[in-house]
Write a protein that holds these residues in place. Structure first.
Motif, mmCIF file in Angstrom:
data_model
loop_
_atom_site.group_PDB
_atom_site.id
_atom_site.type_symbol
_atom_site.label_atom_id
_atom_site.label_comp_id
_atom_site.label_asym_id
_atom_site.label_seq_id
_atom_site.Cartn_x
_atom_site.Cartn_y
_atom_site.Cartn_z
ATOM 1 N N PRO A 33 31.716 -13.073 -19.515
ATOM 2 C CA PRO A 33 32.063 -12.679 -20.888
ATOM 3 C C PRO A 33 30.995 -13.003 -21.935
ATOM 4 O O PRO A 33 30.752 -12.200 -22.832
ATOM 5 C CB PRO A 33 33.340 -13.465 -21.175
ATOM 6 C CG PRO A 33 33.906 -13.787 -19.838
ATOM 7 C CD PRO A 33 32.740 -13.914 -18.914
ATOM 8 N N SER A 34 30.354 -14.146 -21.839
ATOM 9 C CA SER A 34 29.351 -14.480 -22.862
ATOM 10 C C SER A 34 28.134 -13.564 -22.758
ATOM 11 O O SER A 34 27.585 -13.139 -23.778
ATOM 12 C CB SER A 34 28.943 -15.948 -22.777
ATOM 13 O OG SER A 34 28.311 -16.221 -21.553
ATOM 14 N N GLN A 35 27.719 -13.231 -21.540
ATOM 15 C CA GLN A 35 26.598 -12.302 -21.356
ATOM 16 C C GLN A 35 26.984 -10.894 -21.809
ATOM 17 O O GLN A 35 26.171 -10.154 -22.338
ATOM 18 C CB GLN A 35 26.140 -12.278 -19.899
ATOM 19 C CG GLN A 35 25.420 -13.523 -19.480
ATOM 20 C CD GLN A 35 24.057 -13.647 -20.157
ATOM 21 O OE1 GLN A 35 23.660 -12.871 -21.018
ATOM 22 N NE2 GLN A 35 23.328 -14.671 -19.771
ATOM 23 N N LEU A 37 29.112 -10.139 -24.228
ATOM 24 C CA LEU A 37 29.070 -10.138 -25.687
ATOM 25 C C LEU A 37 27.633 -10.160 -26.195
ATOM 26 O O LEU A 37 27.278 -9.434 -27.126
ATOM 27 C CB LEU A 37 29.861 -11.331 -26.231
ATOM 28 C CG LEU A 37 30.156 -11.330 -27.717
ATOM 29 C CD1 LEU A 37 30.880 -10.057 -28.145
ATOM 30 C CD2 LEU A 37 30.971 -12.555 -28.079
ATOM 31 N N HIS A 38 26.788 -10.956 -25.559
ATOM 32 C CA HIS A 38 25.376 -11.016 -25.951
ATOM 33 C C HIS A 38 24.708 -9.646 -25.783
ATOM 34 O O HIS A 38 23.973 -9.189 -26.663
ATOM 35 C CB HIS A 38 24.640 -12.074 -25.129
ATOM 36 C CG HIS A 38 23.172 -12.110 -25.402
ATOM 37 N ND1 HIS A 38 22.637 -12.597 -26.575
ATOM 38 C CD2 HIS A 38 22.117 -11.677 -24.659
ATOM 39 C CE1 HIS A 38 21.323 -12.475 -26.537
ATOM 40 N NE2 HIS A 38 20.983 -11.910 -25.386
ATOM 41 N N GLU A 41 25.962 -7.262 -28.525
ATOM 42 C CA GLU A 41 25.362 -7.590 -29.827
ATOM 43 C C GLU A 41 23.908 -7.138 -29.886
ATOM 44 O O GLU A 41 23.442 -6.635 -30.902
ATOM 45 C CB GLU A 41 25.480 -9.086 -30.102
ATOM 46 C CG GLU A 41 26.899 -9.509 -30.410
ATOM 47 C CD GLU A 41 27.086 -11.010 -30.471
ATOM 48 O OE1 GLU A 41 26.254 -11.760 -29.904
ATOM 49 O OE2 GLU A 41 28.086 -11.436 -31.071
ATOM 50 N N ASP A 66 34.032 -7.586 -27.309
ATOM 51 C CA ASP A 66 34.878 -8.491 -28.088
ATOM 52 C C ASP A 66 36.265 -8.617 -27.465
ATOM 53 O O ASP A 66 36.781 -9.715 -27.283
ATOM 54 C CB ASP A 66 35.032 -7.997 -29.531
ATOM 55 C CG ASP A 66 33.869 -8.382 -30.419
ATOM 56 O OD1 ASP A 66 33.107 -9.298 -30.056
ATOM 57 O OD2 ASP A 66 33.728 -7.774 -31.488
ATOM 58 N N SER A 69 36.119 -10.336 -23.994
ATOM 59 C CA SER A 69 35.826 -11.764 -24.004
ATOM 60 C C SER A 69 36.836 -12.546 -24.837
ATOM 61 O O SER A 69 36.697 -13.749 -25.008
ATOM 62 C CB SER A 69 34.405 -12.010 -24.520
ATOM 63 O OG SER A 69 34.295 -11.564 -25.852
ATOM 64 N N THR A 71 37.500 -12.761 -28.019
ATOM 65 C CA THR A 71 37.007 -13.450 -29.206
ATOM 66 C C THR A 71 37.691 -12.857 -30.429
ATOM 67 O O THR A 71 37.103 -12.071 -31.169
ATOM 68 C CB THR A 71 35.475 -13.335 -29.325
ATOM 69 O OG1 THR A 71 35.147 -11.947 -29.337
ATOM 70 C CG2 THR A 71 34.761 -14.021 -28.193
#
Length: 84
Positions: A33-35, A37-38, A41, A66, A69, A71
């Motif tokens: 999930p963090s990758q 979102l990165h 972005e 979004d 993940s 957020t």
């Protein structure tokens, strides 16, 4: 694909190979999930031509990342600042 990063805009209309990779990462989240979102972005940062379908795709990718993940604070912030 990363070896072709310096080639500029692609024939399909996307801004760069980096942008294409960022959208793929943002849509599929191969690194979690963090990758995801990165990547999304980054795609939004790179795809700035509002007349390009890749601008819209980058925006959709960010919304998808979004939601995927979870957020919710980021989703709220983006909705409040999204272009009309």
């Amino acid at each position: 694909m990363r070896a072709f990063n310096a080639h500029g805009p692609l024939p399909d209309g996307s801004q760069s190979v980096e942008s294409a990779i960022a959208m793929i990462n943002g849509l599929f989240g191969y690194g979690g999930p963090s990758q995801m979102l990165h990547g999304a972005e980054r795609a939004v940062t790179l795809e700035t031509d509002r007349s390009s379908p890749f601008y819209a795709l980058a925006q959709v990718t960010l919304g998808h990342a979004d939601v995927s993940s979870a957020t919710s604070i980021a989703r709220y912030r983006r909705c409040r600042t999204s272009p009309q």
